[in-house]
Design a protein around this motif. Structure first.
Motif, PDB file in Angstrom:
ATOM      1  N   UNK A 213       0.839  -1.194   0.000  1.00 51.07           N
ATOM      2  CA  UNK A 213       0.000   0.000   0.000  1.00 51.07           C
ATOM      3  C   UNK A 213       0.875   1.245   0.000  1.00 51.07           C
ATOM      4  N   UNK A 214       0.642   2.134  -0.983  1.00 51.82           N
ATOM      5  CA  UNK A 214       1.453   3.352  -1.088  1.00 51.82           C
ATOM      6  C   UNK A 214       1.019   4.421  -0.093  1.00 51.82           C
ATOM      7  N   UNK A 215      -0.273   4.475   0.205  1.00 50.67           N
ATOM      8  CA  UNK A 215      -0.781   5.507   1.108  1.00 50.67           C
ATOM      9  C   UNK A 215      -0.511   5.110   2.556  1.00 50.67           C
ATOM     10  N   UNK A 216       0.238   5.908   3.322  1.00 50.20           N
ATOM     11  CA  UNK A 216       0.595   5.525   4.697  1.00 50.20           C
ATOM     12  C   UNK A 216      -0.612   5.284   5.599  1.00 50.20           C
ATOM     13  N   UNK A 217      -1.641   6.116   5.476  1.00 55.38           N
ATOM     14  CA  UNK A 217      -2.814   5.954   6.338  1.00 55.38           C
ATOM     15  C   UNK A 217      -3.526   4.637   6.046  1.00 55.38           C
ATOM     16  N   UNK A 218      -3.658   4.300   4.767  1.00 56.25           N
ATOM     17  CA  UNK A 218      -4.311   3.043   4.410  1.00 56.25           C
ATOM     18  C   UNK A 218      -3.447   1.855   4.808  1.00 56.25           C
ATOM     19  N   UNK A 219      -2.126   2.010   4.694  1.00 51.83           N
ATOM     20  CA  UNK A 219      -1.218   0.936   5.113  1.00 51.83           C
ATOM     21  C   UNK A 219      -1.380   0.653   6.601  1.00 51.83           C
ATOM     22  N   UNK A 220      -1.492   1.720   7.407  1.00 51.22           N
ATOM     23  CA  UNK A 220      -1.685   1.526   8.846  1.00 51.22           C
ATOM     24  C   UNK A 220      -3.026   0.861   9.128  1.00 51.22           C
ATOM     25  N   UNK A 221      -4.056   1.235   8.363  1.00 47.77           N
ATOM     26  CA  UNK A 221      -5.368   0.614   8.545  1.00 47.77           C
ATOM     27  C   UNK A 221      -5.302  -0.869   8.211  1.00 47.77           C
ATOM     28  N   UNK A 222      -4.662  -1.208   7.095  1.00 48.19           N
ATOM     29  CA  UNK A 222      -4.542  -2.620   6.716  1.00 48.19           C
ATOM     30  C   UNK A 222      -3.790  -3.398   7.803  1.00 48.19           C
ATOM     31  N   UNK A 223      -2.706  -2.818   8.302  1.00 51.61           N
ATOM     32  CA  UNK A 223      -1.923  -3.493   9.338  1.00 51.61           C
ATOM     33  C   UNK A 223      -2.754  -3.695  10.603  1.00 51.61           C
ATOM     34  N   UNK A 224      -3.544  -2.696  10.978  1.00 48.60           N
ATOM     35  CA  UNK A 224      -4.369  -2.813  12.182  1.00 48.60           C
ATOM     36  C   UNK A 224      -5.443  -3.886  12.013  1.00 48.60           C
ATOM     37  N   UNK A 225      -6.026  -3.967  10.827  1.00 46.30           N
ATOM     38  CA  UNK A 225      -7.049  -4.980  10.577  1.00 46.30           C
ATOM     39  C   UNK A 225      -6.447  -6.383  10.617  1.00 46.30           C
ATOM     40  N   UNK A 226      -5.270  -6.541  10.024  1.00 49.26           N
ATOM     41  CA  UNK A 226      -4.591  -7.840  10.089  1.00 49.26           C
ATOM     42  C   UNK A 226      -4.266  -8.189  11.539  1.00 49.26           C
ATOM     43  N   UNK A 227      -3.781  -7.198  12.300  1.00 54.10           N
ATOM     44  CA  UNK A 227      -3.456  -7.435  13.712  1.00 54.10           C
ATOM     45  C   UNK A 227      -4.680  -7.895  14.489  1.00 54.10           C
ATOM     46  N   UNK A 228      -5.850  -7.320  14.175  1.00 50.60           N
ATOM     47  CA  UNK A 228      -7.066  -7.712  14.899  1.00 50.60           C
ATOM     48  C   UNK A 228      -7.376  -9.189  14.687  1.00 50.60           C
ATOM     49  N   UNK A 229      -7.137  -9.683  13.480  1.00 55.56           N
ATOM     50  CA  UNK A 229      -7.388 -11.092  13.192  1.00 55.56           C
ATOM     51  C   UNK A 229      -6.348 -11.995  13.855  1.00 55.56           C
ATOM     52  N   UNK A 230      -5.082 -11.613  13.746  1.00 55.73           N
ATOM     53  CA  UNK A 230      -4.020 -12.459  14.294  1.00 55.73           C
ATOM     54  C   UNK A 230      -4.069 -12.508  15.818  1.00 55.73           C
ATOM     55  N   UNK A 231      -4.270 -11.346  16.455  1.00 55.96           N
ATOM     56  CA  UNK A 231      -4.354 -11.344  17.915  1.00 55.96           C
ATOM     57  C   UNK A 231      -5.592 -12.095  18.387  1.00 55.96           C
ATOM     58  N   UNK A 232      -6.684 -11.959  17.647  1.00 53.87           N
ATOM     59  CA  UNK A 232      -7.883 -12.715  17.997  1.00 53.87           C
ATOM     60  C   UNK A 232      -7.637 -14.212  17.941  1.00 53.87           C
ATOM     61  N   UNK A 233      -6.921 -14.649  16.906  1.00 52.17           N
ATOM     62  CA  UNK A 233      -6.601 -16.070  16.781  1.00 52.17           C
ATOM     63  C   UNK A 233      -5.727 -16.541  17.938  1.00 52.17           C
ATOM     64  N   UNK A 234      -4.724 -15.750  18.291  1.00 48.92           N
ATOM     65  CA  UNK A 234      -3.837 -16.117  19.398  1.00 48.92           C
ATOM     66  C   UNK A 234      -4.623 -16.246  20.699  1.00 48.92           C
ATOM     67  N   UNK A 235      -5.489 -15.279  20.965  1.00 40.94           N
ATOM     68  CA  UNK A 235      -6.250 -15.301  22.219  1.00 40.94           C
ATOM     69  C   UNK A 235      -7.199 -16.499  22.264  1.00 40.94           C
ATOM     70  N   UNK A 236      -7.920 -16.734  21.165  1.00 41.26           N
ATOM     71  CA  UNK A 236      -8.911 -17.814  21.151  1.00 41.26           C
ATOM     72  C   UNK A 236      -8.248 -19.191  21.172  1.00 41.26           C
ATOM     73  N   UNK A 237      -7.182 -19.370  20.393  1.00 47.01           N
ATOM     74  CA  UNK A 237      -6.561 -20.698  20.269  1.00 47.01           C
ATOM     75  C   UNK A 237      -5.618 -21.019  21.424  1.00 47.01           C
ATOM     76  N   UNK A 238      -4.826 -20.041  21.850  1.00 45.73           N
ATOM     77  CA  UNK A 238      -3.756 -20.345  22.792  1.00 45.73           C
ATOM     78  C   UNK A 238      -3.993 -19.829  24.210  1.00 45.73           C
ATOM     79  N   UNK A 239      -4.715 -18.721  24.347  1.00 43.46           N
ATOM     80  CA  UNK A 239      -4.889 -18.144  25.677  1.00 43.46           C
ATOM     81  C   UNK A 239      -6.172 -18.644  26.337  1.00 43.46           C
ATOM     82  N   UNK A 240      -7.304 -18.498  25.654  1.00 44.12           N
ATOM     83  CA  UNK A 240      -8.589 -18.926  26.210  1.00 44.12           C
ATOM     84  C   UNK A 240      -8.908 -20.370  25.828  1.00 44.12           C
TER      85      UNK A 240
END
Length: 212
Positions: free
Chosen positions: A146-173
């Motif tokens: 992504x060339x646009x910095x704001x959109x790149x940060x949004x994409x990264x945050x959305x990916x983080x929401x999925x990955x952290x959710x997976x970690x919490x559901x599978x490994x923590x809870x």
């Protein structure tokens, strides 16, 4: 003067280098959490820790070394991340899910669970974990998408929401059936959503082909 004596003298007041190292780490954690890693230099850390800047450089030749010591990462999967980054953009969702599962289903899992537990609380640990995700993992993985910095940060945050959710559901809870699902099954179910956040139209609703 031998090397050890020279190092000790770099701590202001002549205190032991071991004590000075802990002050450096404590000061760096606070400054990194307050201002971000990029905005903090060794001079600021040395001043806050009451040591000479040369001692900070001696103990931690690279800022990356200092950051790793601050967050006490149990595993630094540089090779795994490099493979994800080399993956074609259209396949990166699957690559990052498989990498996360491989790293978490390893002997380092218990240490990483402790780290995530601290990150879920308030304060410095949570701030540093945000730096881990944005600086060490998602920043490099999304940099070429992504060339646009704001959109790149949004994409990264959305990916983080999925990955952290997976970690919490599978490994923590450990919620079934995800807690014991195979890597292939989890990848099949989750990778498409992450791929959408990496490269898809963020105005469209995944799986429907329609916008808001």
């Amino acid at each position: 003067m031998n090397a050890s004596a020279g190092s000790s003298s770099a701590a202001k007041g002549g205190g032991p280098v071991g004590d000075a190292r802990e002050r450096i780490l404590d000061s760096a954690r606070t400054l990194f959490a307050e201002h971000g890693v990029e905005a903090v230099d060794y001079g600021q850390i040395a001043s806050a820790a009451a040591v000479n800047e040369s001692l900070v450089s001696e103990q931690f030749p690279r800022k990356e070394d200092l950051f790793n010591a601050c967050v006490e990462l149990p595993v630094v999967p540089e090779d795994e991340l490099a493979r994800v980054i080399r993956t074609a953009p259209a396949e990166r969702g699957e690559a990052i899910v498989r990498t996360l599962l491989k790293v978490w289903d390893s002997p380092a899992q218990s240490a990483m669970l402790a780290l995530v537990g601290k990150a879920l609380g308030p304060g410095i640990d949570a701030s540093l974990m945000r730096e881990v995700f944005t600086r060490r993992i998602l920043g490099p993985v999304t940099a070429d998408l992504e060339a646009d910095p704001a959109t790149a940060r949004l994409r990264a945050a959305l990916v983080a929401s999925q990955l952290m959710g997976l970690v919490i559901v599978r490994y923590l809870v450990r919620i079934e059936p995800l807690a014991t699902a195979s890597h292939d099954e989890i990848t099949r179910l989750i990778a498409p959503a992450i791929q959408h956040y990496f490269t898809g139209d963020l105005q469209a609703i995944p799986g429907t082909g329609t916008g808001h």
